[in-house]
Design a protein around this motif. Structure first.
Motif, short mmCIF file in Angstrom:
data_model
loop_
_atom_site.label_atom_id
_atom_site.label_comp_id
_atom_site.label_asym_id
_atom_site.label_seq_id
_atom_site.Cartn_x
_atom_site.Cartn_y
_atom_site.Cartn_z
N UNK A 64 0.84 -1.20 0.00
CA UNK A 64 0.00 0.00 0.00
C UNK A 64 0.87 1.26 0.00
N UNK A 65 2.00 1.20 0.69
CA UNK A 65 2.93 2.35 0.69
C UNK A 65 3.51 2.56 -0.70
N UNK A 66 3.83 1.47 -1.40
CA UNK A 66 4.34 1.59 -2.77
C UNK A 66 3.26 2.17 -3.68
N UNK A 67 2.03 1.68 -3.56
CA UNK A 67 0.94 2.23 -4.36
C UNK A 67 0.77 3.72 -4.09
N UNK A 68 0.85 4.10 -2.81
CA UNK A 68 0.73 5.51 -2.44
C UNK A 68 1.86 6.32 -3.08
N UNK A 69 3.06 5.80 -3.05
CA UNK A 69 4.19 6.49 -3.66
C UNK A 69 3.99 6.73 -5.14
N UNK A 70 3.53 5.71 -5.85
CA UNK A 70 3.28 5.86 -7.29
C UNK A 70 2.17 6.89 -7.54
N UNK A 71 1.14 6.85 -6.73
CA UNK A 71 0.02 7.80 -6.90
C UNK A 71 0.50 9.23 -6.65
N UNK A 72 1.25 9.43 -5.58
CA UNK A 72 1.75 10.76 -5.26
C UNK A 72 2.74 11.26 -6.30
N UNK A 73 3.60 10.37 -6.77
CA UNK A 73 4.56 10.76 -7.81
C UNK A 73 3.82 11.18 -9.08
N UNK A 74 2.80 10.43 -9.46
CA UNK A 74 2.01 10.78 -10.63
C UNK A 74 1.30 12.11 -10.47
N UNK A 75 0.94 12.44 -9.23
CA UNK A 75 0.26 13.70 -8.96
C UNK A 75 1.25 14.86 -8.81
N UNK A 76 2.54 14.58 -9.02
CA UNK A 76 3.55 15.63 -8.93
C UNK A 76 3.96 15.97 -7.51
N UNK A 91 8.70 -1.02 5.93
CA UNK A 91 7.73 -2.10 6.13
C UNK A 91 8.19 -3.41 5.50
N UNK A 92 8.98 -3.33 4.43
CA UNK A 92 9.42 -4.53 3.71
C UNK A 92 10.93 -4.50 3.50
N UNK A 93 11.71 -4.58 4.57
CA UNK A 93 13.17 -4.44 4.44
C UNK A 93 13.85 -5.57 3.67
N UNK A 94 13.17 -6.67 3.45
CA UNK A 94 13.76 -7.78 2.69
C UNK A 94 13.19 -7.90 1.28
N UNK A 95 12.46 -6.87 0.85
CA UNK A 95 11.86 -6.86 -0.48
C UNK A 95 12.71 -5.99 -1.40
N UNK A 96 13.46 -6.59 -2.32
CA UNK A 96 14.33 -5.79 -3.19
C UNK A 96 13.57 -4.81 -4.08
N UNK A 97 12.33 -5.12 -4.40
CA UNK A 97 11.52 -4.22 -5.23
C UNK A 97 11.26 -2.90 -4.56
N UNK A 98 11.14 -2.88 -3.23
CA UNK A 98 10.92 -1.61 -2.53
C UNK A 98 12.15 -0.71 -2.65
N UNK A 99 13.34 -1.31 -2.61
CA UNK A 99 14.57 -0.52 -2.76
C UNK A 99 14.71 -0.01 -4.20
N UNK A 100 14.29 -0.81 -5.16
CA UNK A 100 14.34 -0.39 -6.56
C UNK A 100 13.42 0.80 -6.78
N UNK A 101 12.20 0.71 -6.28
CA UNK A 101 11.23 1.79 -6.47
C UNK A 101 11.72 3.09 -5.84
#
Length: 162
Positions: A64-76, A91-101
């Motif tokens: 949900x935090x990643x979704x929020x980040x994408x939404x906020x980024x899209x909104x400028x 929230x997801x320290x072992x998820x490499x995708x969160x570091x990539x994003x």
């Protein structure tokens, strides 16, 4: 719905499993899915609202935090997007995708040192996956961009000081 699970078979096993394609209307997962679709269709205000609702229901879910980040980024709203992506890493320290994003956004914001740190941490999590792994390759490519841009930025500063 929304619960992670694992199965360990200690002997011969047979199983039949079923997974629904749609989440329960109004659940955090359903709202999160709608937020993603809103981002993809460039309805950023709707995406932010849906992501906020999903986070209210399940504030400890990193997706949900990643979704929020994408939404906020899209909104400028880049600084808020950065905070959302940082929260996803927490929230997801072992998820490499969160570091990539997070690293990709930091690169776009010109924060190459911080981007490099985030991307290096993510890369360390997938190093065993091999270079043909798409996530490992994306982290490697983004880290390369970050290092190159940081070196160029440093060279420009040194050239200006001479």
């Amino acid at each position: 719905e929304g619960w992670y699970h694992a199965t360990v078979n200690l002997g011969d096993t047979g199983a039949i499993a079923r997974r629904t394609e749609e989440f329960t209307p109004g659940s955090s997962r359903e709202l999160g899915g709608r937020a993603i679709k809103a981002v993809m269709s460039q309805r950023h205000d709707a995406a932010v609202s849906l992501a906020e609702q999903a986070q209210e229901i399940d504030p400890k879910e990193g997706d949900h935090a990643i979704n929020m980040g994408h939404a906020l980024d899209g909104a400028g709203r880049r600084s808020e997007a950065k905070a959302a992506f940082q929260r996803a890493v927490e929230l997801m320290p072992r998820n490499p995708g969160s570091y990539l994003t997070l690293g990709k956004l930091l690169n776009e914001m010109g924060e190459y040192g911080a981007a490099g740190g985030s991307l290096s941490r993510g890369r360390g999590l997938v190093s065993a996956a091999g270079e043909d792994n798409p996530l490992a390759q994306a982290l490697k490519d983004e880290l390369s961009k970050s290092r190159k841009a940081r070196a160029e930025q440093k060279a420009q500063r040194q050239g200006g000081e001479l």
